[in-house]
Motif scaffolding. Structure first.
Motif, short mmCIF file in Angstrom:
data_model
loop_
_atom_site.label_atom_id
_atom_site.label_comp_id
_atom_site.label_asym_id
_atom_site.label_seq_id
_atom_site.Cartn_x
_atom_site.Cartn_y
_atom_site.Cartn_z
N UNK A 15 -1.94 34.09 -2.01
CA UNK A 15 -0.69 34.50 -2.65
C UNK A 15 -0.83 34.51 -4.16
N UNK A 16 -1.55 33.54 -4.71
CA UNK A 16 -1.78 33.50 -6.15
C UNK A 16 -2.56 34.73 -6.61
N UNK A 17 -3.58 35.12 -5.87
CA UNK A 17 -4.34 36.31 -6.22
C UNK A 17 -3.47 37.56 -6.15
N UNK A 18 -2.69 37.68 -5.10
CA UNK A 18 -1.80 38.84 -4.95
C UNK A 18 -0.76 38.87 -6.08
N UNK A 19 -0.24 37.72 -6.43
CA UNK A 19 0.73 37.61 -7.54
C UNK A 19 0.08 38.09 -8.83
N UNK A 20 -1.11 37.59 -9.12
CA UNK A 20 -1.80 37.96 -10.36
C UNK A 20 -2.10 39.45 -10.41
N UNK A 21 -2.48 40.03 -9.30
CA UNK A 21 -2.73 41.48 -9.25
C UNK A 21 -1.45 42.27 -9.49
N UNK A 22 -0.36 41.82 -8.90
CA UNK A 22 0.93 42.47 -9.11
C UNK A 22 1.34 42.39 -10.58
N UNK A 50 -1.61 26.84 -8.40
CA UNK A 50 -0.67 27.66 -7.64
C UNK A 50 0.66 27.85 -8.37
N UNK A 51 0.64 27.66 -9.68
CA UNK A 51 1.85 27.84 -10.49
C UNK A 51 1.59 28.88 -11.58
#
Length: 97
Positions: A15-22, A50-51
């Motif tokens: 989720x952190x990777x997906x968030x950063x890509x977004x 994770x923050x």
């Protein structure tokens, strides 16, 4: 000036990777298309992998409202909502202001 800090907590590394890509895809448009958005800087939080924390400055509250009203921002927030476990926004007022 109007400022806000928003903390996002993520459930796992994926989720952190997906968030950063977004974020990487979205932030350039915010800065290019919103003249009232003065600063829009996403951060990682040291010691908390994770923050994420966003620091945002706007010319005034109307500029922030314009940011929130953009369809691209609404889509970004919808997608973020699918990735996070929690979010906390702090409205900031400069000392002496």
């Amino acid at each position: 000036m109007f400022a806000i800090a928003v903390r996002f907590d993520l459930p796992d590394e994926a989720s952190a990777r997906a968030f950063d890509e977004l974020v990487e895809r979205t932030v350039p448009g915010i800065l290019a298309e919103e003249p009232g958005t003065l600063t829009y800087v996403p951060h990682r939080v040291e010691g908390e992998p994770l923050a994420r924390l966003f620091y945002e400055e706007y010319a005034d509250r109307a500029a922030h409202a314009a940011h929130e009203a953009r369809p691209a921002t609404a889509e970004f927030l919808r997608r973020v909502g699918e990735l996070i476990t929690s979010a906390r926004a702090e409205l900031l007022t400069p000392l002496g202001g």
